[in-house]
Design a protein around this motif. Structure first.
Motif, PDB file in Angstrom:
ATOM      1  N   LEU A 117       0.826  -1.203   0.000  1.00 52.86           N
ATOM      2  CA  LEU A 117       0.000   0.000   0.000  1.00 52.86           C
ATOM      3  C   LEU A 117       0.859   1.251   0.000  1.00 52.86           C
ATOM      4  O   LEU A 117       1.888   1.311   0.683  1.00 52.86           O
TER       5      LEU A 117
ATOM      6  N   GLU B  59       1.879   5.160   0.914  1.00 58.97           N
ATOM      7  CA  GLU B  59       1.841   5.825   2.216  1.00 58.97           C
ATOM      8  C   GLU B  59       0.575   6.645   2.411  1.00 58.97           C
ATOM      9  O   GLU B  59       0.135   6.853   3.539  1.00 58.97           O
ATOM     10  N   TRP B  60      -0.030   7.106   1.325  1.00 60.56           N
ATOM     11  CA  TRP B  60      -1.248   7.926   1.448  1.00 60.56           C
ATOM     12  C   TRP B  60      -2.514   7.090   1.628  1.00 60.56           C
ATOM     13  O   TRP B  60      -3.596   7.636   1.791  1.00 60.56           O
ATOM     14  N   HIS B  61      -2.402   5.760   1.632  1.00 67.73           N
ATOM     15  CA  HIS B  61      -3.563   4.917   1.927  1.00 67.73           C
ATOM     16  C   HIS B  61      -4.051   5.223   3.348  1.00 67.73           C
ATOM     17  O   HIS B  61      -3.248   5.508   4.237  1.00 67.73           O
ATOM     18  N   PRO B  62      -5.382   5.198   3.599  1.00 63.81           N
ATOM     19  CA  PRO B  62      -5.888   5.485   4.953  1.00 63.81           C
ATOM     20  C   PRO B  62      -5.177   4.650   6.014  1.00 63.81           C
ATOM     21  O   PRO B  62      -4.941   3.453   5.830  1.00 63.81           O
ATOM     22  N   GLN B  63      -4.869   5.302   7.125  1.00 62.08           N
ATOM     23  CA  GLN B  63      -4.046   4.683   8.155  1.00 62.08           C
ATOM     24  C   GLN B  63      -4.816   4.472   9.460  1.00 62.08           C
ATOM     25  O   GLN B  63      -5.654   5.277   9.833  1.00 62.08           O
TER      26      GLN B  63
ATOM     27  N   GLY C 184       1.379   2.170  -5.186  1.00 61.51           N
ATOM     28  CA  GLY C 184       0.212   1.352  -4.860  1.00 61.51           C
ATOM     29  C   GLY C 184      -0.505   0.789  -6.059  1.00 61.51           C
ATOM     30  O   GLY C 184      -1.528   0.109  -5.926  1.00 61.51           O
ATOM     31  N   GLN C 185       0.026   1.046  -7.252  1.00 64.50           N
ATOM     32  CA  GLN C 185      -0.611   0.609  -8.486  1.00 64.50           C
ATOM     33  C   GLN C 185       0.311  -0.253  -9.339  1.00 64.50           C
ATOM     34  O   GLN C 185       0.162  -0.307 -10.556  1.00 64.50           O
TER      35      GLN C 185
ATOM     36  N   SER D 191       1.880  10.852  -5.192  1.00 63.51           N
ATOM     37  CA  SER D 191       0.640  10.314  -5.750  1.00 63.51           C
ATOM     38  C   SER D 191       1.051   9.385  -6.874  1.00 63.51           C
ATOM     39  O   SER D 191       2.254   9.195  -7.133  1.00 63.51           O
TER      40      SER D 191
ATOM     41  N   ASN E 102      -2.897  10.651   7.783  1.00 62.25           N
ATOM     42  CA  ASN E 102      -4.265  10.995   7.404  1.00 62.25           C
ATOM     43  C   ASN E 102      -4.461  12.509   7.486  1.00 62.25           C
ATOM     44  O   ASN E 102      -4.390  13.091   8.557  1.00 62.25           O
TER      45      ASN E 102
ATOM     46  N   PRO F  82      -1.333   0.874   7.944  1.00 57.52           N
ATOM     47  CA  PRO F  82      -2.561   1.033   7.154  1.00 57.52           C
ATOM     48  C   PRO F  82      -3.806   0.586   7.911  1.00 57.52           C
ATOM     49  O   PRO F  82      -3.746  -0.208   8.860  1.00 57.52           O
ATOM     50  N   LYS F  83      -4.930   1.109   7.470  1.00 60.90           N
ATOM     51  CA  LYS F  83      -6.223   0.767   8.065  1.00 60.90           C
ATOM     52  C   LYS F  83      -6.416  -0.746   8.058  1.00 60.90           C
ATOM     53  O   LYS F  83      -6.213  -1.406   7.050  1.00 60.90           O
TER      54      LYS F  83
END
Length: 356
Positions: free
Chosen positions: A9, A11-15, A159-160, A222, A291, A343-344
């Motif tokens: 994931l 780093e900007w993925h919800p945490q 993340g992609q 991003s 976040n 991450p979440k």
């Protein structure tokens, strides 16, 4: 339970939270203990405004002291978890776990082998920390051990399906000497679900112990944006290597064939260790995404404002929060090195309820 492939994931993925490791009183930070504790305190205060924070502390006395201190400072109990666990040093980025997610949303934490950046420093206790926290019911997902030597600061992902890293670190014989580049790539692709790896051949920082971690040089902001350090001073010994790195970044392409949007970060004035005069690795690339905000290292330098403005362009929907880190670079790291995002779905919320 889902099996591999997971994907790493960004780093900007919800945490769920931010992980820190508090310094030992008898460790390398001893001469600067008050200063680094003040910096760590600022990080906790800033991050707890947005999300939970988990801090490993070396002993019960430190745990009790910090509980009282953060309560006095107004940190909500439900936002802070202090866990007693023995460690060697403070660099959570490199001994912390890496969060991955399966297509069905199943989470896992990958626990790589940490050797103190190729055996430079003691790391036995740091390497065992993720499992020690697992034994204390901190995690909400499975922890998967990995024999591969790898530090979190050595890799960046969009993340992609794309991983960004440096050959100087991941292919260094002090990490995985029996593995070829192709074998390292195979392991990373299998663990992280990435399809391609962008290898930087250039770029370094004097005073850096990590063998050119990517998080000191270039960072995904991003899927289409990379922030990187640039040195315009032709007399600086970094100039040629960072100019060559810039050319590599300009040549990289997104999966759709388009070039990346590149945001240059300024070069701070030379910072020297006051004891022996060696150069310290000050870099604005060592920011931490949480976040709703980005924590950015500053160095009481005129370039601080330019760096904050540049990252505001990279993260227009997040608050930019400066954290003074001049003391941190005295031990050859910076802000991102001290932190690990969780991450979440990886933190056990019941532990925070117990603390409230």
């Amino acid at each position: 339970m889902a099996t591999f492939p997971y994907r790493l994931l960004p780093e900007w993925h919800p945490q769920d939270g931010l992980q820190l490791t508090w310094p030992r009183a008898d460790g390398d930070w001893q001469p600067l203990l008050e200063r680094i504790e003040a910096t760590m305190e600022r990080i906790v205060l800033a991050a707890a405004r947005y999300q939970r924070v988990i801090v490993s502390v070396p002993d019960a006395a430190t745990c009790a002291r910090l509980e009282s201190r953060f309560a006095t400072l107004g940190v909500p109990r439900e936002r802070l978890l202090l866990i007693e666990a023995d460690t060697d040093d403070t660099w959570a980025r490199d001994h912390g776990p890496l969060g991955v997610m399966a297509e069905d949303g199943d989470m896992a934490l990958l626990d790589y082998t940490f050797t103190g950046w190729g055996g430079k420093f003691p790391a036995r206790r740091d390497n065992a920390l993720t499992r020690a926290l697992e034994a204390q019911n901190v995690w909400a997902c499975q922890v998967l051990p990995r024999a591969l030597v790898l530090e979190g600061g050595g890799i960046e992902t969009d993340g992609q399906g794309t991983l960004l890293t440096t050959k100087a670190c991941l292919l260094n014989p002090n990490r995985n000497p029996t593995l070829s580049q192709a074998e390292v790539e195979q392991a990373l692709k299998a663990d992280f679900g990435v399809e391609r790896i962008l290898w930087l051949e250039n770029g370094y920082l004097e005073g850096d112990d990590t063998d050119s971690h990517i998080d000191t040089l270039a960072r995904f902001c991003s899927v289409d944006t990379i922030a990187y350090v640039r040195c315009d001073d032709e007399l600086d010994p970094h100039h040629a290597a960072l100019k060559a790195m810039e050319a590599e970044l300009k040549a990289f392409r997104q999966p759709n064939g388009e070039p990346y949007r590149l945001i240059a970060l300024p070069w701070p004035a030379t910072a020297l260790d006051p004891d022996d005069g060696h150069r310290l690795p000050a870099t604005y690339a060592n920011f931490t995404i949480i976040n709703g905000a980005v924590l950015v290292p500053t160095y009481a330098d005129p370039a601080d404002v330019e760096a904050l403005n540049a990252l505001a362009q990279a993260f227009p929907e997040r608050q930019i929060v400066p954290i003074e880190c001049h003391s941190v670079i005295r031990q050859h790291g910076s802000l991102h090195c001290l932190t690990m995002q969780l991450p979440k779905g990886t933190l056990n919320p019941a532990r925070f309820k117990e603390a409230s």
